[in-house]
Design an enzyme around this catalytic site. Structure first.
Site, mmCIF file in Angstrom:
data_model
loop_
_atom_site.group_PDB
_atom_site.id
_atom_site.type_symbol
_atom_site.label_atom_id
_atom_site.label_comp_id
_atom_site.label_asym_id
_atom_site.label_seq_id
_atom_site.Cartn_x
_atom_site.Cartn_y
_atom_site.Cartn_z
ATOM 1 N N HIS A 146 0.685 -1.088 0.134
ATOM 2 C CA HIS A 146 -0.056 0.046 0.081
ATOM 3 C C HIS A 146 1.119 1.164 0.049
ATOM 4 O O HIS A 146 0.463 2.339 -0.539
ATOM 5 C CB HIS A 146 -1.071 -0.134 1.138
ATOM 6 C CG HIS A 146 -1.775 1.303 0.999
ATOM 7 N ND1 HIS A 146 -2.697 1.406 0.044
ATOM 8 C CD2 HIS A 146 -1.934 2.492 1.721
ATOM 9 C CE1 HIS A 146 -3.334 2.581 0.095
ATOM 10 N NE2 HIS A 146 -2.769 3.122 1.006
ATOM 11 N N CYS A 194 -7.767 -1.715 -12.931
ATOM 12 C CA CYS A 194 -7.364 -0.647 -12.033
ATOM 13 C C CYS A 194 -6.389 -1.329 -11.224
ATOM 14 O O CYS A 194 -6.071 -0.411 -10.200
ATOM 15 C CB CYS A 194 -8.881 -0.552 -11.205
ATOM 16 S SG CYS A 194 -9.360 -1.951 -10.219
#
Ligand code: PEP
Ligand code: MG
Length: 589
Positions: free
Chosen positions: A201, A514
């Site tokens: 992340h 995505c």
């Protein structure tokens, strides 16, 4: 690791890691320590009672300020009425019944304030949640939210930020999404971590902020300390301790060249994203919060292809209620309108852990209680989110997609809950878009293989390559030890990507990508050749992908697909894409 020295000039040390987000940053190091989530319990002496009570008062002041800040933000964004929910939270912070009891218990039991506060609050939460009156039951949720905030503040886990006002380069062993969600974004020059991979992340967030990041810098914390001056090179994957004047001058020169290329790309903002032969490919952005909205527009993205909602949950450290979620989604939908926003429902689990809800520790978190699996069991929480998204859909073109769909049953179960929410909202006279489009993320091989079945029941597919690759090749996307095996161009991945888009088009729906691969211009020829309709990427990557799309033509890309479909290795496919990309847009590589 031994600091790599060949590049180092006198006095500097160069550490090599994995490049995760391009660009350079020079500044001071801020060391971030991930906090242990379990609150401590320890006895205190009679003399320590006043200071323990003082810690409570300080945490309450901080909590009050944070609630006022959120309230003001929401009030400015969509109006005071929607922000009124926080008045209830402020009342809980100052509730004398709770506070008197906490103070009394600290003195009587002589235990630390964290233990006492959570114990007392928990008792009130249980009491209130057992009331028949729905108004009183709601108060249990308020107390729970406030308790989480107070506990975070007591434990020093309020919003984590470099300690003084100067932005810094964050260095950590690893950064979980809950860590990055709590950083103040304008205080970060870059990220450097010992562990992690390009799809962790922190890497995704840095690309979205357009700041450099290097991961996999093993053992670097043994050599670098808080406050050290470093240069972070996210393009080459280097961290340079005590950079010399010559090195800094060389990086300044490179920075100028980069700026020139970037400003050339800025001119593309209002141009159309279409191939040389006129095929339009929608370019949208992946974002997490309203603060990202200006960047979407600045970089010329046409809408949001992925709104990761879990960061709203992790950022505040408390479970957001319907009003807060509605305000958050609405602010984004209104900010992006008239372009569309695809809101992804909660993808908690895997590495996205949140104290108090969802899975806490699992042996195989990425194969565990994650995303839609979690939401289909925690229906109250799921309904709150669906209701908030539906209500936000009244304010602009918003669609909704479910993460981690593994087969048609989950899609149907989620849609059944959505129908219940719609019915409730109709009865309560809340407006929402009756025709809101529902999509499925395709990120599990089983869903890819069943794409023709799923395509019949959704309006679009969005391929999450980050997970699709990890599950197809069985490579943990966060583990730097196997990062070399993580190959977007693996022949198996290519076959699945083809199957997905063909199934979508056969069923008359569109398909986008995505995952992070959508922002890699080396792979753009693959996606164009396969016929994908949309690519959604970090806002800062949009201009580069647009330039790539504008430099390609469909026939060449389709021929590429035919050619590489017979290749038997990831490298062979990758190199063929690279050579096409180099001939079409050398300036981007
Ligand atoms: C993906 O898996 O590619 C994706 C976009 O979702 P996330 O990275 O949030 O899992
Ligand atoms: Mg995913």
């Amino acid at each position: 690791m031994n600091p790599d020295t060949p590049l180092a000039l006198a006095g500097e040390r160069v550490f090599k890691g994995i490049p995760a987000s391009p660009g350079f940053a020079h500044g001071r190091v801020f060391i971030h320590h991930s906090v242990d989530e379990a609150p401590p319990v320890y006895p205190i002496s009679a003399e320590e009672i006043p200071s323990e009570i003082q810690r409570l008062e300080a945490a309450l002041i901080e909590t009050r300020n944070q609630i006022l800040e959120v309230q003001e933000r929401i009030s400015n964004a969509i109006g005071a009425k929607d922000a009124a929910i926080f008045d209830a939270h402020l009342l809980v912070v100052d509730d004398t019944t709770i506070l008197d009891e906490v103070r009394r218990a600290i003195s009587a039991d002589k235990l630390n304030v964290e233990e006492i506060y959570s114990r007392v609050a928990h008792r009130f939460i249980v009491q209130f949640s057992q009331f028949d009156d729905p108004y009183l039951r709601e108060r249990a949720v308020d107390i729970q939210d406030v308790t989480r905030r107070v506990m975070r503040n007591l434990l020093g886990r309020g919003r984590q930020t470099p300690t003084n006002k100067t932005p810094a380069i964050i260095l950590a062993v690893n950064l979980a999404p809950s860590d990055t969600a709590s950083f103040q974004r304008d205080k970060i020059l870059g990220f450097a971590t010992e562990e992690g991979s390009a799809t962790s992340h922190a890497a995704i967030m840095s690309r979205s902020l357009g700041i450099p990041a290097v991961v996999g810098l093993r053992d670097v914390l043994r050599f670098i300390h808080a406050g050290d001056q470093v240069l972070l090179d996210g393009t080459e994957g280097l961290l340079i301790l005590a950079p010399s004047a010559e090195t800094l001058a060389e990086y300044e020169r490179r920075e100028k060249i980069r700026d020139q290329i970037e400003s050339g790309l800025e001119a593309l903002r209002d141009t159309e994203s279409a191939t040389l032969d006129g095929r339009k490919i929608q370019l949208s952005a992946n974002i997490e919060c309203p603060e990202d909205v200006p960047s979407v527009k600045e970089h010329g993205a046409r809408g949001v292809g992925l709104l990761r909602t879990e960061f709203l949950f992790m950022r505040e450290g408390v479970l957001p209620g319907e009003e807060e979620q509605y305000a958050f989604y609405r602010e984004i939908v209104e900010g992006i309108a008239p372009d569309p926003v695809i809101i992804r429902t909660l993808d908690i689990g895997g590495d996205k852990l949140f104290r108090g809800i969802g899975p806490q520790r699992e042996d195989n978190p990425f194969l565990g209680w994650r995303a839609i699996r979690f939401c289909l069991e925690e229906t109250a929480l799921f309904k709150t989110q669906l209701r908030a998204i539906l209500r936000a859909s009244a304010h602009g073109p918003a669609s909704l997609m479910y993460p981690m769909i593994s087969g048609i049953e989950e899609l149907r179960a989620a849609n059944a809950i959505l129908e219940v929410c719609k019915e409730e909202l109709r009865e309560e006279k809340h407006s929402f878009n009756e025709g809101i489009e529902i999509g499925a993320m395709i990120e599990i091989p089983s869903a890819a293989l069943c794409a023709p079945l799923i395509a019949r029941e959704v309006r679009f597919f969005s391929v999450g390559t980050n997970d699709l690759i990890q599950y197809t090749i069985a490579v943990d996307r966060l583990n730097e030890r196997v990062a070399a095996l993580y190959a977007p161009t693996h022949p198996a991945v290519l076959r699945l990507l083809r199957l997905i888009v063909e199934a979508a088009h056969e069923a008359g729906i569109w398909a986008g990508v995505c995952g992070e691969a959508a922002g890699d211009v080396i792979l753009t020829p693959l996606f164009v050749g396969l016929g994908y309709d949309e690519l959604s990427t970090a806002p800062a990557s949009v201009p580069r992908v647009k330039r790539a799309v504008q430099s390609l033509d469909q026939e060449t890309c389709r021929n590429l697909i035919e050619e590489v479909s017979s290749f038997d290795t990831s490298d062979a496919i990758f190199n063929r894409c690279l050579s096409l990309a180099k001939s079409a847009y050398p300036e981007l590589l």
